[in-house]
Design an enzyme around this catalytic site. Structure first.
Site, PDB file in Angstrom:
ATOM      1  CB  THR A 151      -0.936   0.010   1.235  1.00 18.23           C
ATOM      2  OG1 THR A 151      -0.154  -0.230   2.425  1.00 18.23           O
ATOM      3  CG2 THR A 151      -2.011  -1.044   1.140  1.00 18.23           C
TER       4      THR A 151
ATOM      5  CG  LEU B 153       6.074  -8.138  10.595  1.00 17.40           C
ATOM      6  CD1 LEU B 153       7.194  -7.544   9.778  1.00 17.40           C
ATOM      7  CD2 LEU B 153       5.796  -9.554  10.132  1.00 17.40           C
TER       8      LEU B 153
ATOM      9  CD  GLU C 170      11.174  -4.418   6.097  1.00 19.84           C
ATOM     10  OE1 GLU C 170      12.318  -4.041   5.802  1.00 19.84           O
ATOM     11  OE2 GLU C 170      10.164  -4.093   5.454  1.00 19.84           O
TER      12      GLU C 170
ATOM     13  CG  ASN D 274       3.577   2.347  11.870  1.00 25.10           C
ATOM     14  OD1 ASN D 274       4.026   1.679  12.797  1.00 25.10           O
ATOM     15  ND2 ASN D 274       3.460   1.865  10.656  1.00 25.10           N
TER      16      ASN D 274
ATOM     17  CB  CYS E 151       6.051   1.067   7.988  1.00 24.38           C
ATOM     18  SG  CYS E 151       5.830  -0.628   7.458  1.00 24.38           S
TER      19      CYS E 151
ATOM     20  CE  LYS F  37       3.397   1.444   3.240  1.00 28.01           C
ATOM     21  NZ  LYS F  37       2.206   1.303   4.063  1.00 28.01           N
TER      22      LYS F  37
HETATM   23  N1  LIG Z   1       7.430  -4.322   5.681  1.00 26.42           N
HETATM   24  C1  LIG Z   1       7.076  -4.159   6.937  1.00 26.42           C
HETATM   25  O1  LIG Z   1       7.890  -4.130   7.853  1.00 26.42           O
HETATM   26  C2  LIG Z   1       5.614  -3.999   7.293  1.00 26.42           C
HETATM   27  C3  LIG Z   1       5.223  -4.078   8.633  1.00 26.42           C
HETATM   28  C4  LIG Z   1       3.880  -3.946   8.962  1.00 26.42           C
HETATM   29  C5  LIG Z   1       2.951  -3.725   7.947  1.00 26.42           C
HETATM   30  N2  LIG Z   1       3.343  -3.626   6.647  1.00 26.42           N
HETATM   31  C6  LIG Z   1       2.326  -3.432   5.616  1.00 26.42           C
HETATM   32  O2  LIG Z   1       2.095  -4.682   4.962  1.00 26.42           O
HETATM   33  C7  LIG Z   1       1.791  -4.466   3.578  1.00 26.42           C
HETATM   34  C8  LIG Z   1       2.755  -5.240   2.712  1.00 26.42           C
HETATM   35  O3  LIG Z   1       4.055  -4.742   2.924  1.00 26.42           O
HETATM   36  P1  LIG Z   1       5.355  -5.523   2.436  1.00 26.42           P
HETATM   37  O4  LIG Z   1       6.517  -4.784   2.969  1.00 26.42           O
HETATM   38  O5  LIG Z   1       5.198  -6.968   2.712  1.00 26.42           O
HETATM   39  O6  LIG Z   1       5.235  -5.271   0.837  1.00 26.42           O
HETATM   40  P2  LIG Z   1       6.035  -5.987  -0.341  1.00 26.42           P
HETATM   41  O7  LIG Z   1       6.063  -5.011  -1.450  1.00 26.42           O
HETATM   42  O8  LIG Z   1       7.305  -6.574   0.187  1.00 26.42           O
HETATM   43  O9  LIG Z   1       5.106  -7.224  -0.754  1.00 26.42           O
HETATM   44  C9  LIG Z   1       3.880  -7.116  -1.394  1.00 26.42           C
HETATM   45  C10 LIG Z   1       3.738  -8.297  -2.353  1.00 26.42           C
HETATM   46  O10 LIG Z   1       2.403  -8.351  -2.848  1.00 26.42           O
HETATM   47  C11 LIG Z   1       2.444  -8.848  -4.166  1.00 26.42           C
HETATM   48  N3  LIG Z   1       1.157  -8.555  -4.830  1.00 26.42           N
HETATM   49  C12 LIG Z   1       0.623  -7.357  -5.154  1.00 26.42           C
HETATM   50  N4  LIG Z   1      -0.600  -7.514  -5.713  1.00 26.42           N
HETATM   51  C13 LIG Z   1      -0.855  -8.853  -5.736  1.00 26.42           C
HETATM   52  C14 LIG Z   1      -1.943  -9.639  -6.176  1.00 26.42           C
HETATM   53  N5  LIG Z   1      -3.037  -9.098  -6.708  1.00 26.42           N
HETATM   54  N6  LIG Z   1      -1.847 -10.970  -6.050  1.00 26.42           N
HETATM   55  C15 LIG Z   1      -0.750 -11.551  -5.521  1.00 26.42           C
HETATM   56  N7  LIG Z   1       0.311 -10.851  -5.070  1.00 26.42           N
HETATM   57  C16 LIG Z   1       0.275  -9.514  -5.168  1.00 26.42           C
HETATM   58  C17 LIG Z   1       3.659  -8.154  -4.764  1.00 26.42           C
HETATM   59  O11 LIG Z   1       4.139  -8.820  -5.909  1.00 26.42           O
HETATM   60  C18 LIG Z   1       4.637  -8.203  -3.587  1.00 26.42           C
HETATM   61  O12 LIG Z   1       5.458  -9.362  -3.645  1.00 26.42           O
HETATM   62  C19 LIG Z   1       1.854  -2.952   3.380  1.00 26.42           C
HETATM   63  O13 LIG Z   1       0.560  -2.419   3.522  1.00 26.42           O
HETATM   64  C20 LIG Z   1       2.737  -2.488   4.515  1.00 26.42           C
HETATM   65  O14 LIG Z   1       2.465  -1.153   4.892  1.00 26.42           O
HETATM   66  C21 LIG Z   1       4.661  -3.780   6.300  1.00 26.42           C
END
Ligand SMILES: NC(=O)c1ccc[n+]([C@@H]2O[C@H](COP(=O)([O-])OP(=O)(O)OC[C@H]3O[C@@H](n4cnc5c(N)ncnc54)[C@H](O)[C@@H]3O)[C@@H](O)[C@H]2O)c1
Length: 433
Positions: free
Chosen positions: A86, A153, A155, A211, A263, A266
């Site tokens: 997102t 979580l 990273e 956040n 995070c 954004k």
């Molecule tokens: N990264 C973090 O530390 C963290 C922590 C808490 C929350 N979040 C939230 O979690 C969400 C994901 O973050 P992330 O860091 O894992 O993102 P990311 O970009 O690493 O992973 C997202 C994945 O979704 C896949 N994707 C997109 N559309 C798709 C679809 N229609 N079908 C199948 N796969 C699809 C993409 O190819 C990508 O691999 C975000 O909203 C983020 O804000 C992230």
């Protein structure tokens, strides 16, 4: 329980593997073929400590699988988690929900039996309502619930955080969703992981509020660091002096080059937009965003000042470019502002990062990347520490002094002691001390 995880990035992959480790059957779906191919071959598409072994164990025991085929992964699932990205919508600051809604439309076609659709992605208040509306358009007969289960979580410590969370927040609007979510998290609940049920909109807001609060705490101590520099105080002692107060707490009080990552930048922006749209502006968070942006730029000026007012023609060695240690994630890393600013001021920038080079290289054109810290430092006029990887904490300083051409050290994470650096003959600058 049978769980489908849509999106196998940092959050989807870690959550999916941990759910499988609890004993659930999990299919992780991603539309990125290269990512799924790598996972099927046992290669991790991201760097996260402990993940490879966790995935291998659960694949081996047939509880975890990977596919690009969303249609085949939906029927029979008790819960479908949406964990897609997102990002910030270009030019507006709002969260871009394109991927969330596209995934919702795709999965809606293939629902069978009662299924709980859960947004794990960080999504603005009201997104669950829209997910419900889209599902209802495709399946007016119902047969689904929509829940919100934001992820907290970090990273670099993702598995530990997922398995030992401070809390699990679940937003539901009906009993069926509550029962399924309670069953999914039962193994953690038995482990004393506090499971907190709220209404859906409240759960969505909790993630942004958390956040924004943490980003505010970091920005607060960064401003205190600036003040310390002006008045001759030590920010690390100030942080300890306030952090020992239980109402404040010691975490997130390390002064540095400003927050970055996938995070905080954004999510603070998205909260500001949501709040403005709702007619209840969050002026504190708006200021935090501004102060943090300015800080990243100010860090380049700090380096230039430490180099005597100019870096023209100087060789600057940077250790650490990821937004924090133990990850290869470069999203909104302070290095993406600091390094180009040094280049624009005429510096030749060299860098080393233990895990981030592959991700960083295309984002930092003109920067020369090195395999190790010592070759990066050879012939450098100045060393700048941007990310506090453990292995940078005990560098052989005598050796470095011998190989560097100049002796300027700018430590943006305060991992060295000024006195010791002075004794060794370095011109040392830290943050807020
Ligand atoms: N990264 C973090 O530390 C963290 C922590 C808490 C929350 N979040 C939230 O979690 C969400 C994901 O973050 P992330 O860091 O894992 O993102 P990311 O970009 O690493 O992973 C997202 C994945 O979704 C896949 N994707 C997109 N559309 C798709 C679809 N229609 N079908 C199948 N796969 C699809 C993409 O190819 C990508 O691999 C975000 O909203 C983020 O804000 C992230």
């Amino acid at each position: 329980m049978r769980i489908t995880m849509i999106g196998s990035g940092y959050v989807g992959l870690v959550s999916g593997a941990c759910f499988a480790d609890f004993g659930h059957h999990v299919v992780c779906v991603d539309k990125d073929e290269a990512k799924v191919e790598a996972l099927l071959a046992g290669r991790m598409p991201i760097y996260e400590p402990g993940l490879e072994a966790l995935v291998a164990r659960n694949v081996e025991e047939s509880r975890l699988s990977f596919t690009t085929d969303l249609a085949a992964s939906v029927p029979g699932a008790d819960a479908i988690f949406i964990a897609v990205g997102t990002p910030t919508r270009r030019g507006t600051g709002h969260a871009d929900l394109t991927y969330v809604y596209a995934a919702t439309r795709e999965l809606a076609e293939h629902l069978d039996g009662h299924t709980v659709v859960v947004t794990k992605s960080t999504v603005p208040v009201g997104t669950g309502d829209e997910v419900e509306r889209i599902l209802g358009e495709v399946r007016p007969e119902g047969g689904f619930s929509v829940a919100s289960n934001p992820e907290f979580l970090r990273e670099g410590a993702a598995i530990q955080d997922f398995k030992h969370p401070d809390r699990i927040v679940v937003g539901v609007e009906d009993e069926r969703a509550r029962t399924v979510m309670a069953e999914i998290y039962r193994p953690l609940h038995l482990n004393q992981g506090p499971l907190m049920f709220t209404r859906r909109r409240t759960a969505e807001l909790i993630k942004y509020a958390a956040n924004a609060f943490l980003a505010t705490k970091i920005t607060f101590i960064n401003e205190m660091a600036d003040l310390c520099e002006q008045v001759g105080a030590d920010v690390q002692d100030v942080a300890r002096g306030i952090g020992l107060d239980k109402r404040i707490g010691p975490k997130f009080l390390n002064a540095g080059p400003g927050y970055g990552g996938s995070c905080f930048p954004k999510d603070t922006l998205a909260l500001v937009k949501t709040a403005r749209d709702a007619g209840a502006p969050t002026r504190i968070v708006e200021t935090v965003v501004e102060v943090n942006d300015a800080r990243k730029r100010a860090m380049a000026d700090k380096v230039i000042a430490a180099c005597g007012g100019s870096v023209e023609g100087k060789r600057i060695a940077v250790l650490g470019v990821t937004f924090k240690p133990n990850t290869d994630d470069m999203r909104d890393a302070p290095s993406l502002v600091i390094l180009p600013a040094l280049q624009a001021a005429g510096a030749e920038v060299h860098a080393h990062d233990p895990e981030g080079t592959e991700q960083a290289r295309p984002l930092l054109p003109g920067v020369v990347f090195h395999e190790g810290p010592y070759d990066c430092l050879e012939g450098a006029d100045a060393l700048v520490i941007i990310t506090e990887w453990e292995r940078f904490r005990a560098l052989d300083l005598e050796r470095i002094r011998g190989t560097m051409a100049g002796h300027v050290v700018v430590d943006l994470r305060n991992i060295y002691r000024g006195e010791r650096m002075g004794e060794l003959g370095f011109a040392y600058t830290s943050v807020g001390r």
